[in-house]
Design an enzyme around this catalytic site. Structure first.
Site: not given
Ligand code: AMP
Length: 144
Positions: A28, A84, A90-93, A95, A97, A99
């Site tokens: 990360n 997310q 709250g997802q910012t990317v 794609h 994923h 965590h």
């Protein structure tokens, strides 16, 4: 070598420490805690609902394998898994994923603070540091 993307970001091969048939895992850029890594489907899709059954299965089997290594390597006693799934979550990317975050006694005053921390933006760390961590983790998954 093919370019690997994590959403809109180009990822160096040196940041990837695990690959399976349908998934890969990377270290990360802005970890919440030491050992906070991400596992993604190889196919770039934004939402969990977009994955095929085979991709869901491969993603979670990968997450399980990675969590065992991450917990041990970073000397944790527990693991937080989080997705997310969508902007409002709250997802910012864009794609999918998962965590994976190794947890220790009193890493936060209250355990669930981790979810607020995942939301916060943090300072990016150096690529040298990321590469070093990926190099430490990769051997656990070789010939397996
Ligand atoms: P989320 O907010 O759930 O979409 O999570 C995005 C995650 O991707 C955060 O943990 C970020 O620190 C991480 N991240 C963002 N950009 C990169 C990057 N280029 N390489 C690795 N991790 C990244």
């Amino acid at each position: 070598m093919a370019t690997t993307y994590f959403g809109q970001y180009i990822i160096r091969q040196s940041e990837i420490f695990f690959t399976s048939e349908l998934s890969f895992a990377l270290v990360n850029l802005k970890p919440v805690l030491p050992g906070h890594v991400l596992v993604c489907p190889k196919r770039i899709v934004p939402r969990f609902k977009d994955l095929t059954k085979e991709e869901v299965s491969d993603l979670w089997i990968s997450a399980q394998k990675i969590s065992v290594v991450i917990e041990d390597h970073f000397k944790g006693n527990s693991v937080t898994f989080a997705i997310q799934d969508g902007k409002e979550a709250g997802q910012t990317v864009e794609h999918v994923h998962v965590h994976i975050i190794p947890r220790k006694v009193k890493d936060f005053e209250n355990n669930d603070e981790i979810y607020a921390e995942i939301e916060k933006d943090r300072q990016p760390r150096s690529y040298d540091e990321m590469e070093k961590e990926a190099n430490e983790l990769r051997p656990y998954f070789e010939n397996k």
